[in-house]
Motif scaffolding. Sequence first.
Motif, PDB file in Angstrom:
ATOM      1  N   PHE A   1      49.294 -24.945 -53.032  1.00 49.38           N
ATOM      2  CA  PHE A   1      48.189 -23.986 -53.211  1.00 49.38           C
ATOM      3  C   PHE A   1      48.234 -22.720 -52.536  1.00 49.38           C
ATOM      4  CE2 PHE A   1      46.975 -28.246 -54.846  1.00 49.38           C
ATOM      5  CZ  PHE A   1      46.513 -27.708 -56.277  1.00 49.38           C
ATOM      6  N   ILE A   2      48.373 -21.570 -53.326  1.00 47.47           N
ATOM      7  CA  ILE A   2      48.102 -20.377 -52.802  1.00 47.47           C
ATOM      8  C   ILE A   2      47.083 -19.601 -52.817  1.00 47.47           C
ATOM      9  CG2 ILE A   2      49.281 -18.026 -52.876  1.00 47.47           C
ATOM     10  CD1 ILE A   2      51.418 -19.530 -54.469  1.00 47.47           C
ATOM     11  N   GLU A   3      46.013 -19.642 -51.550  1.00 41.33           N
ATOM     12  CA  GLU A   3      44.892 -19.112 -51.982  1.00 41.33           C
ATOM     13  C   GLU A   3      44.615 -17.973 -51.078  1.00 41.33           C
ATOM     14  OE1 GLU A   3      40.146 -20.451 -51.354  1.00 41.33           O
ATOM     15  OE2 GLU A   3      41.849 -22.095 -50.527  1.00 41.33           O
ATOM     16  N   VAL A   4      44.245 -16.708 -51.815  1.00 40.41           N
ATOM     17  CA  VAL A   4      44.149 -15.561 -51.395  1.00 40.41           C
ATOM     18  C   VAL A   4      42.676 -15.090 -51.005  1.00 40.41           C
ATOM     19  CG1 VAL A   4      44.737 -12.991 -51.627  1.00 40.41           C
ATOM     20  CG2 VAL A   4      46.257 -14.620 -52.872  1.00 40.41           C
ATOM     21  N   PHE A   5      42.579 -14.886 -49.642  1.00 40.61           N
ATOM     22  CA  PHE A   5      40.970 -14.731 -49.136  1.00 40.61           C
ATOM     23  C   PHE A   5      40.774 -13.171 -49.171  1.00 40.61           C
ATOM     24  CE2 PHE A   5      42.373 -18.754 -47.608  1.00 40.61           C
ATOM     25  CZ  PHE A   5      41.087 -19.621 -47.892  1.00 40.61           C
ATOM     26  N   TYR A   6      39.868 -12.640 -49.507  1.00 38.73           N
ATOM     27  CA  TYR A   6      39.488 -11.387 -49.224  1.00 38.73           C
ATOM     28  C   TYR A   6      38.001 -10.843 -49.314  1.00 38.73           C
ATOM     29  CZ  TYR A   6      38.998 -11.806 -54.477  1.00 38.73           C
ATOM     30  OH  TYR A   6      38.403 -12.436 -55.713  1.00 38.73           O
ATOM     31  N   LYS A   7      37.888  -9.538 -49.067  1.00 43.30           N
ATOM     32  CA  LYS A   7      36.431  -9.153 -48.980  1.00 43.30           C
ATOM     33  C   LYS A   7      36.022  -8.209 -50.009  1.00 43.30           C
ATOM     34  CE  LYS A   7      35.589  -9.520 -43.865  1.00 43.30           C
ATOM     35  NZ  LYS A   7      35.584  -8.795 -42.803  1.00 43.30           N
ATOM     36  N   THR A   8      35.059  -8.190 -50.581  1.00 45.06           N
ATOM     37  CA  THR A   8      34.605  -7.191 -51.527  1.00 45.06           C
ATOM     38  C   THR A   8      33.926  -5.946 -51.025  1.00 45.06           C
ATOM     39  OG1 THR A   8      32.291  -8.134 -51.933  1.00 45.06           O
ATOM     40  CG2 THR A   8      34.187  -9.246 -53.192  1.00 45.06           C
ATOM     41  N   LEU A   9      33.839  -4.930 -51.941  1.00 49.10           N
ATOM     42  CA  LEU A   9      33.151  -3.521 -51.503  1.00 49.10           C
ATOM     43  C   LEU A   9      31.683  -4.066 -50.830  1.00 49.10           C
ATOM     44  CD1 LEU A   9      34.459  -1.066 -53.696  1.00 49.10           C
ATOM     45  CD2 LEU A   9      35.241  -1.310 -51.407  1.00 49.10           C
ATOM     46  N   SER A  10      30.971  -4.956 -51.542  1.00 52.75           N
ATOM     47  CA  SER A  10      29.720  -5.163 -51.179  1.00 52.75           C
ATOM     48  C   SER A  10      29.703  -6.421 -50.175  1.00 52.75           C
ATOM     49  CB  SER A  10      28.929  -5.871 -52.368  1.00 52.75           C
ATOM     50  OG  SER A  10      29.626  -6.775 -52.904  1.00 52.75           O
ATOM     51  N   GLY A  11      30.747  -6.628 -49.476  1.00 47.68           N
ATOM     52  CA  GLY A  11      30.723  -7.538 -48.303  1.00 47.68           C
ATOM     53  C   GLY A  11      30.816  -9.045 -48.431  1.00 47.68           C
ATOM     54  N   GLU A  12      30.905  -9.480 -49.770  1.00 47.68           N
ATOM     55  CA  GLU A  12      31.207 -10.922 -50.133  1.00 47.68           C
ATOM     56  C   GLU A  12      32.525 -11.185 -49.626  1.00 47.68           C
ATOM     57  OE1 GLU A  12      29.734  -8.963 -52.144  1.00 47.68           O
ATOM     58  OE2 GLU A  12      27.761  -9.857 -52.632  1.00 47.68           O
ATOM     59  N   VAL A  13      32.975 -12.833 -49.299  1.00 47.72           N
ATOM     60  CA  VAL A  13      34.142 -12.934 -49.164  1.00 47.72           C
ATOM     61  C   VAL A  13      34.532 -14.234 -50.425  1.00 47.72           C
ATOM     62  CG1 VAL A  13      35.649 -14.338 -47.620  1.00 47.72           C
ATOM     63  CG2 VAL A  13      34.078 -12.945 -46.408  1.00 47.72           C
ATOM     64  N   LEU A  14      35.600 -13.769 -50.986  1.00 46.09           N
ATOM     65  CA  LEU A  14      35.963 -14.765 -52.168  1.00 46.09           C
ATOM     66  C   LEU A  14      37.312 -15.171 -51.950  1.00 46.09           C
ATOM     67  CD1 LEU A  14      34.442 -12.609 -55.035  1.00 46.09           C
ATOM     68  CD2 LEU A  14      33.516 -14.287 -54.120  1.00 46.09           C
ATOM     69  N   SER A  15      37.970 -16.108 -52.867  1.00 49.35           N
ATOM     70  CA  SER A  15      39.299 -16.158 -52.900  1.00 49.35           C
ATOM     71  C   SER A  15      39.679 -16.470 -54.195  1.00 49.35           C
ATOM     72  CB  SER A  15      39.478 -17.544 -51.821  1.00 49.35           C
ATOM     73  OG  SER A  15      39.258 -18.747 -52.584  1.00 49.35           O
ATOM     74  N   ASP A  16      40.971 -16.076 -54.544  1.00 52.56           N
ATOM     75  CA  ASP A  16      41.516 -16.524 -55.751  1.00 52.56           C
ATOM     76  C   ASP A  16      42.798 -17.607 -55.324  1.00 52.56           C
ATOM     77  OD1 ASP A  16      40.402 -14.957 -57.877  1.00 52.56           O
ATOM     78  OD2 ASP A  16      40.921 -13.646 -56.788  1.00 52.56           O
ATOM     79  N   ILE A  17      42.760 -18.705 -56.458  1.00 52.90           N
ATOM     80  CA  ILE A  17      43.505 -20.028 -56.018  1.00 52.90           C
ATOM     81  C   ILE A  17      44.646 -19.920 -57.242  1.00 52.90           C
ATOM     82  CG2 ILE A  17      43.825 -22.243 -55.290  1.00 52.90           C
ATOM     83  CD1 ILE A  17      40.372 -21.437 -55.006  1.00 52.90           C
TER      84      ILE A  17
END
Length: 330
Positions: free
Chosen positions: A276-292
């Motif tokens: 599983f390749i999970e890309v973690f990142y921050k948004t401009l509004s400060g939330e942290v998400l990931s796409d898997i």
Amino acid sequence: MKIFISSTCYDLIDIRAEINLLLKESGLTSIMSDQLNSDFNIKTNTNSIETCLINLRNSDLVVIILSKRYGPKLGNSGFEDISATHLEYKEAIKENKPVLFYMRDRLEADYNLYRKTKDATKLNWVGAKDLGLFDIIKEHSKLTNANINNWYYSFSNSIDLKERLSIDLEKDITNIKLDTLIKSGKTPYLLTQFELTSYSAPKLLIKLIVNNIGIQPALDPVVAITKANTYQEILDNSYYDDILNYSITTLDFIKPNEQSSFQQEISITEDNNVFFIEVFYKTLSGEVLSDITRLNIRKSQIQANKLDIKLSYEAKRYISNESFQKIANK
């Protein structure tokens, strides 16, 4: 998500108001008979008790809060001779509703004392007319069905209760936050592609290409690659707690309609390998998400030393800042 709050009202009026506000601020729907701004549906053609039961049946989850009062019994009104809160608890179990159960710590202390002594005169919190509270606790504590949650948590004040409720509802709250972000269009979408560089069993060198197809940039992206049969296995077993379970690559921020790539060596140890390749990142509004993305690598059954490689998008996930820091600082 509709949450029915079951408790006595007059002695817990402040707590109920605070819980109502907490749920609304979290994006959840509160069902409370005494809160004018809740989504409690008043039925003019039925009595107040039956109306509460109808609202409970239409809810997704039931929260039971017990403190000092049991409440008047309903035997003279055509119902079972128990209190409204007790009746609502029984109805929740009958309807197979998920139940979150909370009691005041002073009630828990009296309950444990009464179990040992059977002497109501020694109790410090519960009066003789409210011993029915112990019946609700006793019913809930019994493990009569493997699918029923018989856990309960004690609280000393509204702050304790709200903190515990927030923890128990964390998954639902984060799903609502994520859904709100997606609908607002304020999140990137990172899809991963690949190019096979070389393969010499058991080592595979692959080029992974992370594409941002969203309309917002992905800030501070970090890629974690983890071997597991399912993504749920990663979550259930806390794979990210042990740095030996995954490899990390840090990328530059990815603008909309742009991409970033890197080389990754992978060991192929089985005929069918799932990563599983999970890309973690921050948004401009400060939330942290990931796409898997799911990476499936299968040894070819037709040609020796050949591989069948497939990538498929799995999910988007909401991440706590604490979890992101732990992974990013590996």
